[in-house]
Design an enzyme around this catalytic site. Structure first.
Site, short mmCIF file in Angstrom:
data_model
loop_
_atom_site.label_atom_id
_atom_site.label_comp_id
_atom_site.label_asym_id
_atom_site.label_seq_id
_atom_site.Cartn_x
_atom_site.Cartn_y
_atom_site.Cartn_z
N HIS A 18 -8.61 21.48 9.80
CA HIS A 18 -8.68 21.17 8.38
C HIS A 18 -8.42 19.68 8.10
CE1 HIS A 18 -7.93 25.49 6.69
NE2 HIS A 18 -8.90 25.43 7.58
N TYR A 74 -13.60 26.24 17.14
CA TYR A 74 -12.86 25.43 16.16
C TYR A 74 -12.83 23.96 16.56
CZ TYR A 74 -11.34 28.74 12.67
OH TYR A 74 -11.32 29.63 11.63
N HIS A 265 -4.37 32.64 20.37
CA HIS A 265 -4.14 34.07 20.60
C HIS A 265 -3.00 34.27 21.59
CE1 HIS A 265 -8.47 35.53 19.41
NE2 HIS A 265 -7.87 34.82 18.47
N GLU A 283 -13.90 37.57 25.88
CA GLU A 283 -12.85 37.47 24.87
C GLU A 283 -13.22 38.36 23.69
OE1 GLU A 283 -10.09 35.92 25.22
OE2 GLU A 283 -10.41 34.40 26.77
N TYR A 286 -12.86 36.39 17.04
CA TYR A 286 -11.97 36.14 15.90
C TYR A 286 -11.42 37.47 15.38
CZ TYR A 286 -10.42 33.27 11.90
OH TYR A 286 -9.68 32.58 10.97
N ASN A 294 -6.60 40.96 23.97
CA ASN A 294 -6.89 39.94 24.97
C ASN A 294 -6.82 40.57 26.35
OD1 ASN A 294 -6.78 37.18 23.32
ND2 ASN A 294 -5.15 38.50 22.55
#
Length: 771
Positions: A18, A74, A265, A283, A286, A294
Site C-alpha cells: 500500500h 503482492y 501465511h 499453495e 489467497y 499450507n
C-alpha cells in the site's frame, strides 16, 4: 490523502504494497499542482512522499536477494508503483536510484519464481496464480534502466506469449490494463530479446532474505521439466525480522508497528512440486491464515488456545482475523530456516528447520523437512520430528494441497496413497512412517468463507502417531512417466533408510538425523551404482546485514534535491506576470502565511523587486538576458514558511500516533479482491472422504465466517416486511372487502404499493450482499 499519510498504516509501514501505491498517487497529484502553479500544496505533498519513500529505499538495501517478503503476486503490486516512483523522482527531481543494489537483484525474483510454461508463479503468501499487476511493465523497466541486456524484454515477451486467456490465471479487468502505459513508456526496442545465459538449464536458487529455494524455473513446459520450491524463513523476511529484533534504524522503526506481515501465511517448511510443469502439490492461494491450508504440519494435543482443537498449528495462525498474526507474543518471533540447499550429480537435496514456528510448550526439539528430487518426476519427502522427553505430543498431521484438481484415494499392498488426474496421466503420492506402516488419509476439499477471491482448495491429510525421541514420516511423489515397483522404509532414532525401485532405476537413500553429529554428511543417495553425498560442510550459514551508515543523512540528502526545483518554478511563474493585479493574484496563491499582514508585505516587496529587475533588463538591450526571471534572495523564502507550518502539522500528527489508538485491521489491510472476473470452478462440489484420522473432529469444528452486520440487518428487515405485507393483504381480503369505504381501500392499496417497493429494494440489497 496527504493528511491520511500521517495516521494511516501506509504512511509508516515500510515495504508494504500500500505504501508505494498511495505515495505515487500523492506524488502524481503534486506534480499536477506544480504544473498549475499551486506550489504550496505541491511542496507539502512532495516532501511527505519523499520522506516516506526514501526511507523505504534505504531499508531495501538490507534485502540482499532482490525479493519482496509479501511474495510474487503482492510483489508485483508493490513494484507497479515503486518503479513509477523511482522513474518520476529521477525525471523531476534528479534523485537517482538506478544503481540501487536491490534493483540489480530483482530480476532474479521475477525469473526464478516462474513455473515451466511461463503461466504461473510460486504462490507463496497471499497470491493469485501469478501476478496481480504486470509483470511486463516491471520487466521492461528493469531492462531499460538497470540491466541493459535484453533479458527483461525477453521474459516479458515469454509471459505475454503464454498468457492464460480463460480459466485460472487470467488477470481481472481492474488489473489487466493498468500497467500498459508504463510498459509503453519504458520499453526499449533497441535492447532486443535476449534470454539469460543459463536459460534452458534447470537451476537451484536460494533467496537468502526471503527464505525460499526454487529449482527449475522459467523453462518450457515439457516432459521432465520439474519445478520445486521450499519455504522456511524469518517472519517478514530476514531484513525486516532483524531490523525489528536487533533494534536497527531506531530513529525510524518502533518494532513491528512499522511493518505489516499480514499477507504472509503460517507456512514455514512448506513446499510445492510441479513435475513436467504440471502443478501437483500447490499453495492454497489467497485464503484464511490457517496452518492446515499450507503444506505443513500440525500437532496434537494442543497446549494453548487453538483454532482447531485438539490440533495446534504454527504460532502465527489467527482464528479471528483475515490477516496473519505477527505483532505480539510468540508470533512476533516466528521463524524457520533453510539448513541446506544443494545439487549433486543432478539430484537436489533441501533441508529446512521449522521448530521456531511452533509453540515451545509443544516440546519439539527439532522439526526437519528433507526433500530429495532424485528424478525429474520423483520427489522423496521425509519429515523428522524429534520430541523432548517430556513432550505431551501424541500425533502429527501433514497436509498436501492442489487448488485445481481434487485428489482420489488409492492403496497398493497396504501402502495408502492418493492421486490426481491430468491430461498426461496420473500424478500419484504414497506414504509410510519409519516402521513401514501406512495410515489411511483424509482426502477432502475445503471451501473458503465469503470475502476471499477463491473458492477453496483440495488436499490430502495424513496423520502419523509419534514416538520418542524421533519419528520419521516418508512421502513419495510420482509423475506419470515413472513406474514405481517397490517402496520400503526402515529406520531408527539415528538413521533412516529408504529404498525405491522403478522400471528403469533403483535408489537407496540414507538419511541421518540432525541430532547425530558423528556423520559429516546429511544424507547419501545411491542411484543405481552412483554414490552421491550431501555433506554438512556445504550447509547454509546465517549472516547478518549491517545497518546503512548515516541512514538519516542519506534520506536528507535526497530531500535536498526537490526544494530548488520548486524555487526555480516559483521564479518562472512570477516572471511571466506583467501587471499588478495578475501579480498579486499569483503571489497570493503562492504565499499563504499564517499572518495576513506578512503576506501583504511580502507581495509588495516581491513586486517591487520584479519591477526593478524588469527595468534593468530593458536597459541592457545589447546583452543577452535569459527569459526566466532572475529572482534575487532579498524576497521572502516561501518554502521556509511552508516548512514551519508543515512541521507543526507533523508534530501534531505524530503526537496522535504515539497514543497507539486502536487500528481497524480490516480497514488498514483492505485490498482489491477482484483477482479474477469469474472465479474458476465457482460451483465446484465439496468432496469429503472420512478416514481413520483424528482430523475429522477438526473439520467438524472449522470456523466459517459470519455474515456482516449490515447483511444481518437487511435480512431482518426483509423478513419483517414480508410479514407486514401478508398481514395487510389478509386485512384487504377479510375486513376491507366487507366495508364500502372507498377512501379506506385506497389508503390500503397505497400502503401495499409502498411496501411492495420496499420489499423489492430489500430483496435487491439482500441478493447483492448474499445475506
Amino acid at each position: 490523502m496527504y493528511e491520511a499519510s500521517y495516521r494511516r498504516g501506509w504512511g509508516f509501514q515500510y515495504l508494504h504494497n500500500h505504501q508505494p501505491t498511495n505515495c505515487v498517487a500523492l506524488l502524481a497529484g503534486s506534480l499536477i499542482l506544480m504544473n498549475q502553479g499551486y506550489l504550496q500544496e505541491a511542496y507539502l505533498w512532495t516532501k511527505q512522499v519523499l520522506a516516506i519513500m526514501e526511507k523505504s529505499i534505504v531499508l531495501l538495501q538490507e534485502v540482499t536477494d532482490g525479493s519482496l517478503y509479501e511474495g510474487v503476486a503482492y510483489g508485483s503490486y508493490t513494484t507497479r508503483s515503486l518503479f513509477q516512483y523511482i522513474f518520476l523522482v529521477q525525471r523531476h527531481f534528479d534523485i537517482n536510484h538506478f544503481n540501487h543494489p536491490w534493483l540489480k537483484q530483482h530480476f532474479a525474483f521475477m525469473y526464478r519464481t516462474v513455473l515451466p510454461g511461463f503461466q504461473r508463479t510460486v504462490a507463496i503468501a497471499d497470491s493469485n496464480y501469478n501476478w496481480f499487476y504486470g509483470p511486463e511493465s516491471q520487466l521492461v523497466f528493469l531492462d531499460k534502466f538497470i540491466m541493459r541486456n535484453g533479458s527483461g524484454n525477453w521474459l516479458a515477451d515469454q509471459i505475454r506469449r503464454n498468457r492464460v486467456l480463460e480459466g485460472p490465471g487470467t488477470p481481472s479487468k481492474g488489473q489487466r490494463w493498468c500497467t500498459l502505459h508504463t510498459e509503453f513508456i519504458w520499453y526499449d526496442a533497441s535492447l532486443g530479446f535476449v534470454p539469460p545465459p543459463d536459460y534452458g538449464i534447470p537451476k537451484l536458487h536460494y533467496f537468502e532474505d526471503w527464505g525460499v529455494v526454487t529449482y527449475g524455473s522459467a523453462l518450457p513446459a515439457e516432459i521432465n521439466r520439474p519445478f520445486l520450491s521450499f519455504k522456511s524463513g524469518k517472519l517478514g523476511g530476514r531484513a525486516i525480522y532483524d531490523i525489528v529484533h536487533r533494534n536497527k534504524y531506531k530513529d525510524w522503526i518502533k518494532g513491528w508497528r512499522n511493518f505489516n506481515a499480514g499477507h504472509e501465511h503460517p507456512d514455514q517448511n512448506s513446499f510445492t512440486f510441479a513435475p513436467n510443469g504440471v502443478p501437483f502439490i500447490t499453495e492454497a492461494l489467497y485464503g484464511p491464515k490457517y496452518t492446515f491450508l499450507n503444506n505443513v504440519l500440525m500437532f496434537s494435543p494442543a497446549v494453548s488456545k487453538s483454532c482447531f482443537y485438539p490440533w495446534e498449528g504454527q504460532v502465527t495462525e489467527d482464528c479471528s482475523s483475515k490477516w496473519l498474526k505477527y505483532k505480539h507474543d510468540l508470533a512476533a518471533d516466528c521463524q524457520g530456516r533453510v539448513v541446506a540447499a544443494m545439487e549433486r550429480s543432478g539430484i537436489i537435496f533441501i533441508r529446512g528447520e521449522g521448530v521456531g514456528a511452533y509453540n515451545p510448550k509443544l516440546k519439539l526439539k527439532s522439526l526437519q523437512r528433507n526433500l530429495f528430487l532424485i528424478h525429474p518426476q520423483l520427489l522423496l519427502l521425509v519429515d523428522q520430528i524429534h520430541l523432548a522427553d517430556d513432550s505431551p505430543l501424541e500425533m502429527a498431521t501433514s497436509f498436501f494441497h492442489n487448488v485445481d484438481v481434487p485428489f482420489e484415494e488409492t492403496v497398493i499392498d497396504n501402502v495408502h496413497g492418493a492421486f490426481i488426474r491430468q491430461q498426461d496421466g496420473l500424478y500419484k503420492m504414497y506414504w509410510m512412517d519409519d516402521t513401514g506402516y501406512s495410515e489411511k488419509a483424509v482426502v477432502t476439499s475445503r471451501m473458503y468463507p465469503r470475502g476471499y477471491p477463491y473458492n477453496g482448495t483440495n488436499y490430502v491429510n495424513v496423520t502419523t502417531h509419534l514416538r520418542k525421541p524421533v519419528t520419521s514420516a516418508v512421502y513419495l511423489f510420482i509423475g506419470p512417466s515413472v513406474d514405481v515397483q517397490s517402496f520400503s522404509v526402515h529406520g531408527d532414532a539415528q538413521q533412516l533408510n529408504v529404498f525405491i525401485t522403478t522400471g528403469e532405476h533403483a535408489y537407496a537413500i540414507y538419511l541421518w538425523t540432525g541430532e547425530d553429529r558423528s556423520h559429516s554428511v546429511f544424507a547419501q543417495v545411491i542411484a543405481d551404482r552412483q554414490k552421491v553425498l550431501f555433506d554438512r560442510a556445504a550447509s547454509i550459514r546465517s549472516s547478518l546485514v549491517s545497518e546503512v551508515r548515516d541512514y538519516a543523512a542519506v534520506v536528507e540528502q535526497s530531500l535536498q534535491h526537490f526544494k530548488p526545483v520548486f524555487q526555480q518554478l516559483e521564479k518562472q511563474i512570477l516572471s511571466r506576470v506583467r501587471n499588478t493585479d495578475s501579480f498579486r493574484k499569483t503571489a497570493e496563491r503562492l504565499l499563504r502565511f499564517s499572518d495576513k499582514r506578512q503576506t501583504e508585505e511580502a507581495i509588495d516587496r516581491i513586486f517591487a523587486i520584479s519591477q526593478q529587475q524588469q527595468q534593468q533588463g530593458r536597459a541592457k538591450k545589447n546583452k543577452k538576458v535569459a527569459k526566466g526571471y532572475k529572482f534575487i534572495d532579498t524576497g521572502p523564502d516561501i518554502f521556509a514558511q511552508i516548512e514551519v507550518n508543515e512541521r507543526k502539522v507533523r508534530q501534531k500528527a505524530q503526537t496522535l500516533a504515539q497514543k497507539e489508538l486502536h487500528v481497524d485491521e480490516d480497514e488498514e489491510m483492505k485490498d482489491l479482491l477482484d483477482f479474477e472476473d469469474d472465479i474458476y470452478g465457482k460451483h465446484k462440489n465439496s468432496v469429503s472422504i472420512k478416514g481413520r484420522s483424528g482430523l475429522s473432529h477438526m473439520l467438524a469444528t472449522a470456523r466459517s465466517s459470519a455474515p456482516s452486520v449490515s447483511a444481518s440487518y437487511t435480512r431482518l428487515f426483509l423478513i419483517l416486511n414480508i410479514v407486514i405485507f401478508f398481514i395487510m393483504l389478509a386485512m384487504q381480503v377479510t375486513w376491507f372487502h366487507r366495508t364500502k369505504s372507498l377512501h379506506g381501500q385506497r389508503c390500503l392499496y397505497a400502503i401495499l404499493l409502498a411496501d411492495s417497493c420496499i420489499l423489492l429494494w430489500l430483496y435487491s440489497s439482500c441478493s447483492q450482499s448474499q445475506c
